[in-house]
Motif scaffolding. Structure first.
Motif, PDB file in Angstrom:
ATOM      1  N   GLY A 110       3.598  -6.949  -5.097  1.00 55.05           N
ATOM      2  CA  GLY A 110       2.772  -6.665  -4.230  1.00 55.05           C
ATOM      3  C   GLY A 110       1.625  -7.486  -4.449  1.00 55.05           C
ATOM      4  N   ILE A 111       1.079  -8.220  -3.383  1.00 58.71           N
ATOM      5  CA  ILE A 111      -0.031  -8.997  -3.369  1.00 58.71           C
ATOM      6  C   ILE A 111      -1.053  -8.648  -2.404  1.00 58.71           C
ATOM      7  N   TYR A 112      -2.211  -8.602  -2.849  1.00 59.07           N
ATOM      8  CA  TYR A 112      -3.584  -8.423  -1.872  1.00 59.07           C
ATOM      9  C   TYR A 112      -4.740  -9.247  -2.326  1.00 59.07           C
ATOM     10  N   HIS A 113      -5.755  -9.255  -1.844  1.00 57.17           N
ATOM     11  CA  HIS A 113      -7.164  -9.814  -1.982  1.00 57.17           C
ATOM     12  C   HIS A 113      -8.247  -8.805  -1.936  1.00 57.17           C
ATOM     13  N   THR A 114      -9.002  -8.839  -2.904  1.00 55.64           N
ATOM     14  CA  THR A 114     -10.270  -7.941  -3.288  1.00 55.64           C
ATOM     15  C   THR A 114     -11.357  -8.814  -2.275  1.00 55.64           C
ATOM     16  N   HIS A 115     -11.346 -10.125  -2.310  1.00 59.55           N
ATOM     17  CA  HIS A 115     -12.195 -10.824  -1.635  1.00 59.55           C
ATOM     18  C   HIS A 115     -11.823 -11.716  -0.632  1.00 59.55           C
ATOM     19  N   THR A 116     -11.602 -11.051   0.494  1.00 56.85           N
ATOM     20  CA  THR A 116     -10.890 -11.674   1.774  1.00 56.85           C
ATOM     21  C   THR A 116     -11.642 -12.862   2.352  1.00 56.85           C
ATOM     22  N   VAL A 153       8.522  -8.943  -0.760  1.00 53.03           N
ATOM     23  CA  VAL A 153       7.202  -9.083  -1.200  1.00 53.03           C
ATOM     24  C   VAL A 153       6.302  -8.285  -0.044  1.00 53.03           C
ATOM     25  N   ASP A 154       5.342  -7.609  -0.485  1.00 50.54           N
ATOM     26  CA  ASP A 154       4.500  -6.727   0.314  1.00 50.54           C
ATOM     27  C   ASP A 154       3.214  -7.635   0.181  1.00 50.54           C
ATOM     28  N   HIS A 155       2.610  -8.428   1.112  1.00 45.99           N
ATOM     29  CA  HIS A 155       1.517  -9.107   1.041  1.00 45.99           C
ATOM     30  C   HIS A 155       0.445  -8.647   2.153  1.00 45.99           C
ATOM     31  N   ARG A 156      -0.585  -7.698   1.402  1.00 44.35           N
ATOM     32  CA  ARG A 156      -1.493  -6.874   2.274  1.00 44.35           C
ATOM     33  C   ARG A 156      -2.673  -7.792   2.418  1.00 44.35           C
ATOM     34  N   LYS A 157      -2.710  -8.031   3.721  1.00 46.97           N
ATOM     35  CA  LYS A 157      -3.940  -8.947   4.226  1.00 46.97           C
ATOM     36  C   LYS A 157      -5.301  -7.862   4.891  1.00 46.97           C
ATOM     37  N   THR A 158      -5.043  -7.016   4.006  1.00 47.43           N
ATOM     38  CA  THR A 158      -6.131  -5.761   4.341  1.00 47.43           C
ATOM     39  C   THR A 158      -7.583  -6.470   4.128  1.00 47.43           C
ATOM     40  N   LEU A 159      -8.508  -6.339   4.907  1.00 48.96           N
ATOM     41  CA  LEU A 159      -9.957  -6.872   5.117  1.00 48.96           C
ATOM     42  C   LEU A 159     -10.748  -6.063   4.112  1.00 48.96           C
ATOM     43  N   ARG A 173      -8.145   1.177  -2.725  1.00 49.73           N
ATOM     44  CA  ARG A 173      -7.205   2.007  -1.597  1.00 49.73           C
ATOM     45  C   ARG A 173      -5.946   1.289  -1.350  1.00 49.73           C
ATOM     46  N   THR A 174      -6.335  -0.151  -1.192  1.00 47.97           N
ATOM     47  CA  THR A 174      -4.937  -1.175  -0.782  1.00 47.97           C
ATOM     48  C   THR A 174      -4.090  -1.163  -2.045  1.00 47.97           C
ATOM     49  N   PHE A 175      -4.489  -1.148  -3.049  1.00 50.07           N
ATOM     50  CA  PHE A 175      -3.882  -1.102  -4.397  1.00 50.07           C
ATOM     51  C   PHE A 175      -3.002   0.162  -4.492  1.00 50.07           C
ATOM     52  N   ALA A 176      -3.698   1.343  -4.382  1.00 45.57           N
ATOM     53  CA  ALA A 176      -2.937   2.609  -4.473  1.00 45.57           C
ATOM     54  C   ALA A 176      -1.815   2.744  -3.353  1.00 45.57           C
ATOM     55  N   LYS A 177      -2.104   2.196  -2.272  1.00 43.69           N
ATOM     56  CA  LYS A 177      -0.979   2.046  -1.255  1.00 43.69           C
ATOM     57  C   LYS A 177       0.398   1.257  -1.690  1.00 43.69           C
ATOM     58  N   LEU A 178       0.076   0.154  -2.318  1.00 48.51           N
ATOM     59  CA  LEU A 178       0.848  -0.704  -2.714  1.00 48.51           C
ATOM     60  C   LEU A 178       1.793   0.000  -4.085  1.00 48.51           C
TER      61      LEU A 178
END
Length: 374
Positions: A110-116, A153-159, A173-178
Motif C-alpha cells: 500500500g502507498i498513500y500520501h499524508t501531504h498531497t 500495489v494499491d496506490h491511494r491518491k486520496t487528498l 482513515r486512508t491507512f485504515a482502509k489499506l
C-alpha cells in the motif's frame, strides 16, 4: 436505550472537545510552516537538517549509523549528543519470491500520501500545490516499479489537504482502509524541507534524491518499527550506499501505532527535481524484495499474522474495541463530572444540576416504561 446512553455521553463530552482538539493538534504538529530545523552536535557540527519539527528526546541515525539524541531546542536550532554507533547488521541478499504458488495472489503493498500538496520547485515551480502535489507522481513511479517486480500495489491518491496539523488524522482513515486489504507493507511518501546539499546525490550517473526514514516515538510498536527501518537501511546500504540518508526517530506516531510495517519516506527536499526523486524511489523499489524477505520474522513477532500475506491482525484498527470503549466511556464520565464541578463551583451544585438534567431528559422515558409495565 442505547441512543439515550449515547446522547448522555455526548452531553458530557461536548465541553471537552476543544481541549482534546488542541492536544491532538499539538501532538501532530510535525512540520514547520517554513524553513527547516538544524541539529548540531556538541562541537557545533551539523548532524541533520529537516523540515520536520524537532523536540528533546528525538534521535537521528545518520548514514554512518551513528546515533544522536536531541538534548535541547532553541527555535530552529537543536543541540544533540552522540550516543553510540547503532548496530545495523548487514543482511544476506535474500530476495522474497514475489510470485508464490499460482493459486496465491501476489503480495500487496500500500502507498498513500499524508501531504498531497508537496512539490519539487525545479520541476513544478512551486513547493506546494493544493490538491495537485507532484509527490503523488513520485508515488506513481514507486507503484509502477513495484508492479514490474511482481507486487500488487494499491496506490491511494486520496487528498488530505490542507497541509496542517490534522492531515495525519485525515490520512489515518486512508491507512485504515489499506490495512483492511492486508498488505505486506505500507508507505507514506513525502518530500522533506531542507537545503539541497542535505539530499542531493547521484547513482549510475543520474541525479538522485536521498531518502529519509521516519519512525514515530509515540508508538507501542516503536522497537519493531525501528528494527524494520534498520533492515531497510541495511538492504539499501548493501546495494545503493548513500541512498538512505538516515533514520529520524521523531515525537509523532505517523500511523505506525496501527502497524509496525508502516514506514514514512521523505524522498528528497523541495529543491531536488522530480526526476531525481523518481530515480531514487525506483532504486528504493528495487530493494523492497530484499528487506521484506529479511524482516518477515521480526515483524511477525509484533502480533499473530492471520493466514495469507498480511500485516499483524492484532494491530488492526478495530482490535481491542471493547477495551477502548470502556476507557473512552470512563474518561468521558470522569471528565464530564470534573467539568460540572468546575462550572457550577461546588460539588453540591453539580449534583443538583445533574439531577435536574436527568429528570428533565429521561423523565418521560422512565414514565413511559412504567406505564408499559402497568
Amino acid at each position: 436505550m442505547s441512543r439515550l446512553i449515547l446522547f448522555f455521553l455526548l452531553f458530557l463530552l461536548l465541553p471537552l472537545t476543544s481541549v482534546f482538539s488542541a492536544n491532538s493538534d499539538l501532538e501532530n504538529d510535525s512540520e514547520l510552516l517554513s524553513g527547516y530545523m538544524t541539529i548540531v552536535d556538541e562541537q557545533g557540527s551539523i548532524v541533520f537538517q529537516t523540515g520536520l519539527t524537532v523536540r528533546p528526546g528525538d534521535e537521528f541515525v545518520n548514514e554512518d549509523n551513528r546515533l544522536y539524541e536531541v538534548t535541547s531546542v532553541d527555535g530552529t536550532l537543536a543541540i544533540s549528543r552522540y550516543v553510540r554507533d547503532e548496530t545495523v547488521s548487514a543482511l544476506p541478499l535474500e530476495v522474497l519470491p514475489v510470485q508464490g504458488e499460482e493459486s496465491n495472489p501476489p503480495p500487496l503493498i500500500g502507498i498513500y500520501h499524508t501531504h498531497t500538496d508537496e512539490c519539487y520547485i525545479p520541476t513544478d515551480g512551486t513547493a506546494t500545490s493544493k490538491g495537485n502535489g507532484s509527490i503523488i507522481k513520485v508515488g506513481e513511479t514507486f507503484a509502477t516499479r513495484l508492479t514490474e517486480l511482481g507486487y500488487e500495489v494499491d496506490h491511494r491518491k486520496t487528498l488530505h489537504d490542507p497541509h496542517d496539523a490534522n492531515a495525519y488524522h485525515r490520512s489515518r482513515r486512508t491507512f485504515a482502509k489499506l490495512l483492511g486489504e492486508r498488505p505486506v507493507a505500507l508507505f507514506d511518501v513525502h518530500r522533506d524541507s531542507a537545503p539541497l546539499k542535505a539530499y542531493k546525490t547521484s547513482f549510475n550517473g543520474k541525479d538522485a534524491a536521498k531518502i529519509l526514514l521516519v519512525v514515530g516515538r509515540q508508538n507501542q510498536n516503536r522497537a519493531t518499527t525501528m528494527n524494520y527501518a534498520k533492515s531497510i537501511k541495511s538492504a539499501a546500504d548493501n546495494k545503493y550506499k548513500g541512498l538512505i540518508r538516515g533514520i529520524f526517530i521523531a515525537h509523532g506516531n505517523y500511523n505506525q501505532d496501527l502497524n509496525p510495517r508502516a514506514m514514512l519516506l521523505e524522498v528528497g527536499t523541495q529543491y531536488n527535481s522530480r526526476a531525481a526523486a523518481d530515480h531514487s524511489i525506483t532504486l528504493f523499489a528495487d530493494i523492497v524484495p530484499t528487506f521484506l524477505a529479511n524482516t518477515a520474522g521480526n515483524v511477525a513477532q509484533a502480533g499473530p499474522i492471520a493466514s495469507g500475506n498480511g500485516i499483524a491482525a492484532s494491530n488492526m484498527p478495530n482490535g481491542g474495541t471493547s477495551r477502548d470503549m470502556i476507557y473512552m466511556v470512563g474518561a468521558v464520565i470522569v471528565g464530564g463530572a470534573a467539568f460540572l464541578v468546575l462550572s457550577t463551583g461546588s460539588l453540591s451544585e453539580a449534583k443538583q444540576k445533574f439531577s435536574n438534567f436527568t429528570k428533565r431528559e429521561f423523565g418521560d422515558v422512565f414514565r413511559f416504561r412504567k406505564k408499559r409495565k402497568n
